[in-house]
Structures are given as structure tokens and as C-alpha cells.
Design an enzyme around this catalytic site. Structure first.
Site, short mmCIF file in Angstrom:
data_model
loop_
_atom_site.label_atom_id
_atom_site.label_comp_id
_atom_site.label_asym_id
_atom_site.label_seq_id
_atom_site.Cartn_x
_atom_site.Cartn_y
_atom_site.Cartn_z
N SER A 142 0.88 -1.17 0.00
CA SER A 142 0.00 0.00 0.00
C SER A 142 0.92 1.22 0.00
CB SER A 142 -0.83 -0.01 1.29
OG SER A 142 -1.44 1.25 1.50
N TYR A 155 -1.82 -1.24 10.18
CA TYR A 155 -1.90 -1.35 8.71
C TYR A 155 -0.55 -0.93 8.10
CZ TYR A 155 -3.84 -0.93 4.00
OH TYR A 155 -4.09 -1.09 2.65
P1 NAD Z 1 -11.81 -5.28 -0.03
O1 NAD Z 1 -12.18 -5.28 1.41
O2 NAD Z 1 -12.67 -4.56 -1.00
O3 NAD Z 1 -11.61 -6.78 -0.53
C1 NAD Z 1 -10.75 -7.63 0.19
C2 NAD Z 1 -11.13 -9.08 -0.01
O4 NAD Z 1 -10.25 -9.87 0.80
C3 NAD Z 1 -12.56 -9.40 0.45
O5 NAD Z 1 -13.18 -10.23 -0.48
C4 NAD Z 1 -12.36 -10.11 1.79
O6 NAD Z 1 -13.37 -11.05 2.08
C5 NAD Z 1 -11.01 -10.79 1.57
N1 NAD Z 1 -10.30 -11.06 2.82
C6 NAD Z 1 -10.02 -10.19 3.82
N2 NAD Z 1 -9.38 -10.83 4.82
C7 NAD Z 1 -9.26 -12.13 4.44
C8 NAD Z 1 -8.71 -13.28 5.05
N3 NAD Z 1 -8.19 -13.23 6.28
N4 NAD Z 1 -8.73 -14.44 4.38
C9 NAD Z 1 -9.30 -14.51 3.15
N5 NAD Z 1 -9.85 -13.46 2.52
C10 NAD Z 1 -9.84 -12.28 3.16
O7 NAD Z 1 -10.33 -4.70 -0.10
P2 NAD Z 1 -9.46 -4.18 -1.34
O8 NAD Z 1 -9.52 -2.71 -1.33
O9 NAD Z 1 -9.77 -4.93 -2.57
O10 NAD Z 1 -8.02 -4.57 -0.80
C11 NAD Z 1 -7.28 -5.65 -1.31
C12 NAD Z 1 -5.83 -5.47 -0.86
O11 NAD Z 1 -5.35 -4.23 -1.37
C13 NAD Z 1 -5.65 -5.40 0.66
O12 NAD Z 1 -4.45 -6.07 1.01
C14 NAD Z 1 -5.53 -3.92 0.92
O13 NAD Z 1 -4.81 -3.63 2.09
C15 NAD Z 1 -4.79 -3.48 -0.32
N6 NAD Z 1 -4.91 -2.06 -0.62
C16 NAD Z 1 -6.10 -1.53 -1.04
C17 NAD Z 1 -6.16 -0.18 -1.33
C18 NAD Z 1 -7.40 0.47 -1.84
O14 NAD Z 1 -7.39 1.68 -2.00
N7 NAD Z 1 -8.47 -0.26 -2.10
C19 NAD Z 1 -5.03 0.62 -1.18
C20 NAD Z 1 -3.86 0.05 -0.74
C21 NAD Z 1 -3.80 -1.29 -0.48
#
Ligand code: NAD
Length: 257
Positions: A142, A155
Site C-alpha cells: 500500500s 496497517y
Molecule cells: P476489499 O475489502 O474490498 O476486498 C478484500 C477481499 O479480501 C474481500 O473479499 C475479503 O473477504 C477478503 N479477505 C479479507 N481478509 C481475508 C482473510 N483473512 N482471508 C481470506 N480473505 C480475506 O479490499 P481491497 O480494497 O480490494 O483490498 C485488497 C488489498 O489491497 C488489501 O491487502 C488492501 O490492504 C490493499 N490495498 C487496497 C487499497 C485500496 O485503496 N483499495 C489501497 C492500498 C492497499
């Protein structure tokens, strides 16, 4: 990408789901992993509807549990015989609070999922890739893995760790044909980010979103499909020599001082 086998964790929604669609569109076989069973099955149905030729299995797993991670890797090998690409994406944000007020149990949960989950994934996928002498791994860090983010200490700690583990994996397994990188997304409009805006302004989350977007050089949030294109490149053979990097995909926002 045609007939390549890709594992995607956190595939039920957000960045994982968008990448699954992108990879399916390029002819990959998919192993979709998530702990949300209903959303995962819905995601699979949607992808099959759009790309009927896609071969897809789903595995329910909480990535913070080592046995569950070993199981999704075993299921992938049982179904397809190999693993070409691994999108180590599942993660959570936790709550927002300053260090001295942070709930310790939530802190540990964020570390268990975001740090240990990514570690377990590499621990069990890498031996399969070593046997093949080929593999591509994309871990999800991230901007919080290269900068501080107010009120999100676990985080930020977990995502810095993802960036560090990525460097080490690149050093230790490059000789086996395994290239490992991390991506560092900025604010990408997924369910996770929508939830964060609800926490910032419960009465008007859309206002919080617009205000946040103004800080970005592009004056908008990123789209999951934009991240998926970068991930597809890093997971493909087109990437022959990029390894150990944490690549920001944030509209340039992390360069602002
Ligand atoms: P989201 O919450 O929209 O989707 C995450 C998915 O991961 C969900 O389907 C959830 O059920 C699954 N999940 C969460 N914990 C889990 C676990 N312990 N075991 C199995 N599945 C699990 O989140 P997102 O925005 O798509 O984020 C995905 C990744 O990207 C994460 O690692 C997040 O930290 C990272 N990220 C996202 C952003 C953003 O702006 N969306 C920015 C930086 C980093």
C-alpha cells in the site's frame, strides 16, 4: 497468460476480483481464495458468465490460518498441476485510531492477516514454483507500505513488512526463476475504501471521498481495473526482470511533500 495458473487471494471483491476478471480475459486458469463464501461464489459466477471458457476453482480460506493456506495451495496443485502466478492480495484495514488508543486485539488481527497471511502464502507457493523453476508473485502492500498514514499504525506496519518480505523473496528465489514484486496502491475505490470513508464521515461518506480525491494530482480515486492491468503484467512472462520492487499505483500522490 493463456492456460497459466493463477492463485488470487481476497478474490471475492475489490482488487482481487478485478484482477481475476482481467486474468480470465487473458485466458488464465484461476484459483479464487477468500473467506467470504457467498461473495466468492458470486464472483466465480460473474466471471464465468463473462468468460465462459475460464477454468476456475474456489477455495474457502482465512489467509491468517497456516493450515488453510497450505490447503489452498494443495487444491491449486491438485486441480491444475502447477502455479504460475500468485496474487497475494487479501488484507484488511482495521479500525482508525491513534497509537495509544488502538485496540490491541484489532492490531494483532491486522498483523495476522496482512503480514502472516502474505508470509504463509509465499511459504507454501514458493516450493511449487521452485520445482517448476518459474513463478511470478505479486504481494499487495500500500502507499501505507512506503509512507505513514495517520491513525493506521498496524496497517502501516504490516504493509511495510510486506514490502520488506517482497525484497527478501526476490533475493532468495530469483535464482529459481521466481520474480517477486509488491504493489502499493493509493486510494482505489473498492468496498474497503468505501468503508473507510464511512468511518471518516458517517453522515456523508461521498463528501469524504470527494475531499480525499482533491489531494490527488489526478483529482480522482483509482479504479480496481487500473490496478488489475499492472498486476496482470507483473504476473506474466512479459515481466522478465522486474523483481523486489514496491510499485506505487496512486496517480502520483505519494510524491507530494
Ligand atoms: P476489499 O475489502 O474490498 O476486498 C478484500 C477481499 O479480501 C474481500 O473479499 C475479503 O473477504 C477478503 N479477505 C479479507 N481478509 C481475508 C482473510 N483473512 N482471508 C481470506 N480473505 C480475506 O479490499 P481491497 O480494497 O480490494 O483490498 C485488497 C488489498 O489491497 C488489501 O491487502 C488492501 O490492504 C490493499 N490495498 C487496497 C487499497 C485500496 O485503496 N483499495 C489501497 C492500498 C492497499
Amino acid at each position: 497468460m493463456k492456460n497459466k495458473v493463477m492463485i488470487i487471494t481476497g478474490a471475492a471483491m475489490g482488487l482481487g476480483y478485478a484482477a481475476a476478471k482481467e486474468l480470465a480475459s487473458k485466458g488464465a486458469h484461476l484459483v479464487l481464495v477468500d473467506y467470504n463464501q457467498k461473495s466468492l461464489e458470486d464472483a466465480k459466477s460473474e466471471i464465468i458468465k463473462e468468460f465462459p471458457q475460464a477454468k476456475i476453482i474456489t477455495v474457502i480460506a482465512d489467509v491468517s490460518k497456516e493450515d488453510a493456506v497450505k490447503n489452498y495451495v494443495d487444491e491449486a496443485v491438485k486441480a491444475f498441476g502447477r502455479i504460475d502466478g500468485f496474487y497475494n492480495n487479501a488484507g484488511i484495514e482495521g479500525r482508525q485510531a491513534p497509537i495509544t488508543e488502538y485496540d490491541v486485539d484489532v492490531f494483532k488481527k491486522v498483523i495476522d492477516i496482512n503480514l502472516m497471511g502474505v508470509y504463509y502464502g509465499m511459504r507454501y507457493v514458493i516450493p511449487v514454483m521452485q520445482k517448476q523453476q518459474f513463478g511470478r508473485i505479486v504481494n499487495v502492500a500500500s502507499v501505507g507500505g512506503i509512507r505513514g498514514v495517520l491513525n493506521q499504525t498496524p496497517y502501516v506496519a504490516s504493509k511495510h513488512a510486506v514490502s520488506g518480505m517482497t525484497k527478501n523473496a526476490a533475493l532468495e528465489y530469483g535464482r529459481d526463476g521466481i520474480l517477486t514484486n509488491a504493489i502499493a496502491p493509493g486510494a482505489i475505490l473498492t468496498p474497503m475504501v468505501a468503508e473507510a470513508f464511512k468511518q471518516v464521515n458517517p453522515a456523508d461518506p461521498k463528501a469524504a471521498e470527494s475531499e480525499y480525491a482533491q489531494r490527488n494530482p489526478t483529482k480522482r480515486l483509482g479504479k480496481p481495473e487500473e490496478v488489475a492491468k499492472l498486476v496482470a503484467f507483473l504476473l506474466s512472462e512479459d515481466n522478465g526482470y522486474v523483481s523486489g520492487q514496491t510499485i506505487a499505483i496512486d496517480g502520483g500522490e505519494s510524491n507530494i511533500y
